[in-house]
Motif scaffolding. Structure first.
Motif, PDB file in Angstrom:
ATOM      1  N   ASN A 254       0.845  -1.172   0.000  1.00 12.43           N
ATOM      2  CA  ASN A 254       0.000   0.000   0.000  1.00 12.43           C
ATOM      3  C   ASN A 254       0.884   1.227   0.000  1.00 12.43           C
ATOM      4  N   THR A 255       0.630   2.154  -0.890  1.00 10.12           N
ATOM      5  CA  THR A 255       1.508   3.315  -1.007  1.00 10.12           C
ATOM      6  C   THR A 255       1.062   4.473  -0.123  1.00 10.12           C
ATOM      7  N   THR A 256      -0.003   4.289   0.661  1.00 12.06           N
ATOM      8  CA  THR A 256      -0.443   5.337   1.583  1.00 12.06           C
ATOM      9  C   THR A 256      -0.426   4.807   3.008  1.00 12.06           C
ATOM     10  N   ASP A 257      -0.398   5.726   3.967  1.00 10.50           N
ATOM     11  CA  ASP A 257      -0.419   5.349   5.380  1.00 10.50           C
ATOM     12  C   ASP A 257      -1.862   5.102   5.807  1.00 10.50           C
ATOM     13  N   SER A 258      -2.393   3.925   5.439  1.00  8.54           N
ATOM     14  CA  SER A 258      -3.809   3.643   5.698  1.00  8.54           C
ATOM     15  C   SER A 258      -4.039   2.689   6.861  1.00  8.54           C
ATOM     16  N   ALA A 259      -2.994   1.952   7.283  1.00 11.60           N
ATOM     17  CA  ALA A 259      -3.152   1.023   8.407  1.00 11.60           C
ATOM     18  C   ALA A 259      -3.333   1.814   9.699  1.00 11.60           C
ATOM     19  N   VAL A 260      -4.116   1.264  10.618  1.00 11.60           N
ATOM     20  CA  VAL A 260      -4.449   1.982  11.860  1.00 11.60           C
ATOM     21  C   VAL A 260      -4.154   1.114  13.067  1.00 11.60           C
ATOM     22  N   ARG A 261      -3.525   1.737  14.067  1.00 14.91           N
ATOM     23  CA  ARG A 261      -3.295   1.084  15.361  1.00 14.91           C
ATOM     24  C   ARG A 261      -3.973   1.947  16.432  1.00 14.91           C
ATOM     25  N   ILE A 262      -4.864   1.327  17.216  1.00 10.96           N
ATOM     26  CA  ILE A 262      -5.558   2.062  18.275  1.00 10.96           C
ATOM     27  C   ILE A 262      -5.136   1.499  19.623  1.00 10.96           C
ATOM     28  N   THR A 263      -4.700   2.381  20.514  1.00  9.39           N
ATOM     29  CA  THR A 263      -4.340   2.003  21.882  1.00  9.39           C
ATOM     30  C   THR A 263      -5.386   2.557  22.832  1.00  9.39           C
ATOM     31  N   HIS A 264      -6.003   1.670  23.617  1.00 12.37           N
ATOM     32  CA  HIS A 264      -6.953   2.114  24.642  1.00 12.37           C
ATOM     33  C   HIS A 264      -6.153   2.419  25.900  1.00 12.37           C
ATOM     34  N   ILE A 265      -6.004   3.688  26.210  1.00 15.80           N
ATOM     35  CA  ILE A 265      -5.076   4.134  27.251  1.00 15.80           C
ATOM     36  C   ILE A 265      -5.401   3.566  28.638  1.00 15.80           C
ATOM     37  N   PRO A 266      -6.667   3.542  29.092  1.00 14.51           N
ATOM     38  CA  PRO A 266      -6.940   3.023  30.448  1.00 14.51           C
ATOM     39  C   PRO A 266      -6.568   1.558  30.646  1.00 14.51           C
ATOM     40  N   THR A 267      -6.706   0.732  29.585  1.00 17.68           N
ATOM     41  CA  THR A 267      -6.446  -0.710  29.727  1.00 17.68           C
ATOM     42  C   THR A 267      -5.178  -1.158  29.020  1.00 17.68           C
ATOM     43  N   ASN A 268      -4.612  -0.272  28.192  1.00 15.09           N
ATOM     44  CA  ASN A 268      -3.435  -0.577  27.377  1.00 15.09           C
ATOM     45  C   ASN A 268      -3.710  -1.673  26.345  1.00 15.09           C
TER      46      ASN A 268
END
Length: 373
Positions: A254-268
């Motif tokens: 993929n030539t664009t930054d389309s992947a997503v990583r989500i961190t839930h801060i309270p539970t990590n």
């Protein structure tokens, strides 16, 4: 078996099927089918794709359940007629055909009975399945990919729709992790018995000395979150990172930054999604996975509170539950139910219904024993 034995067996199967028809409530299922057919015919159905997929999935399930029960009833009635003809003609080949029909009926009715054991709070929901490579290096990553294929083939065999949300490839071969959805009613209740640690023993194809290797992979099964669950995630409790999607060996797909990583801060808790076409779609899918993880965490906490036990956030991974041995002999064995087969190839090709059914019965027995205590 004698004609009297066949008649007795048919009588017992008829009684079991009547009980199952009552538990499944066919009249209610038919009413639900009619309502879903009406909803599916609405001209604006696909204006909301998520709702449209839910409607069509539930309609397909209702049609399948009704057809399955009606088909069994017809098959049972036909077996009665066949037995009467066999008795009237005294034909050994006709009696043999009755015996074959009885074996088929018994298996199908047993499978239907297992379905009625799925009565947990979330059992009727669709499922999210996460697979992670464990100890064992490249063999573990390869094993994780074998398990992913196994479950996708199982779903394909049943005609269940699947969607892969994320695949994180290992450097040499296989997968570090993968997350996918099984979009069929009761997928969660059915697959939840697959949660735990899976072990593979084989001659490693990655060891140039041909040594035997033991590797592990973890399977986690979560119920899909529905609107009634009230799993709210405030924006200030998550961190969203975007990056470039990648395929095997780190090659860019993929030539664009389309992947997503989500961190839930309270539970990590960290979830990723990179298989959708856009960053927005990946974020939406990742949020669904995060909601499912938070729902499972909530369920565990509530269960622990009821049992007066301290919750274990990692408990869903379970202990070692199934062993796949390819050397020095061929066997797949469930360590909880003792169910086993000498044909690992068929198992890795998705033929795992016998293991799932044994697991559901085992779980129900444990629940009943716990209630009795």
């Amino acid at each position: 078996m004698t004609a009297a034995d066949f008649a007795e067996e048919l009588k017992a199967l008829d009684s079991t099927l009547r009980n199952l028809e009552s538990v499944l409530d066919l009249d209610k299922l038919r009413r639900s089918k009619a309502e879903l057919e009406e909803a599916a015919s609405a001209p604006d159905l696909w204006d909301d794709q998520a709702r449209a997929q839910q409607v069509t999935s539930r309609l397909s399930y209702a049609n399948g359940e009704i057809a399955k029960v009606e088909g069994l009833r017809q098959q049972l009635d036909d077996a009665h007629v066949l037995l009467e003809l066999a008795e009237a003609e005294g034909d050994p080949s006709a009696f043999a055909e009755v015996g074959t029909e009885l074996i088929s009926l018994r298996k199908a009715i047993d499978e239907l009975e297992v379905r009625t054991l799925l009565s947990g709070e979330y059992d009727s929901r669709e499922a999210l399945v996460a697979i992670r490579a464990g100890a064992g290096g490249v063999d573990a990553a390869d094993f994780a990919e074998m398990l992913l294929r196994m479950y996708l083939r199982w779903a394909e065999r049943h005609g269940y729709q699947t969607e892969v949300y994320d695949t994180s490839y290992a450097e040499e071969a296989g997968l570090k992790s993968a997350t996918f959805a099984v979009k069929a009613p009761y997928a969660y209740g059915t697959l939840s018995v697959e949660s735990g640690t899976h072990r593979l023993v084989r001659i490693s194809p990655f060891d140039n000395q041909g040594r035997r290797q033991t590797s592990f992979a973890g399977v986690e099964v979560l119920p899909v979150v529905e609107q009634t669950d009230h799993i709210d995630i405030p924006e200030n409790e998550i961190r969203v990172d975007v990056y470039r999607s990648s395929g095997p060996g780190g090659q860019s797909v993929n030539t664009t930054d389309s992947a997503v990583r989500i961190t839930h801060i309270p539970t990590n808790i960290v979830v990723t999604c990179q298989n959708e076409k856009s960053q927005l779609q990946n974020k939406a899918s990742a949020l669904r996975v995060l909601q499912a993880r938070l729902l499972e965490r909530k369920r565990q906490e509530e269960q622990a509170k009821m049992e007066g036990l301290k919750t274990d956030a990692a408990g869903s991974w379970g202990d070692q539950m199934r062993s796949y041995v390819l050397h020095p002999y061929q066997m797949v064995k469930d360590l909880r139910t003792e169910k086993e087969t000498g044909n690992p190839s068929s198992v890795f090709d998705g033929e795992i219904d016998d293991f799932i059914e044994a697991g559901i019965r085992w779980r129900k027995q444990r629940e009943m024993a716990g209630d009795a205590a």
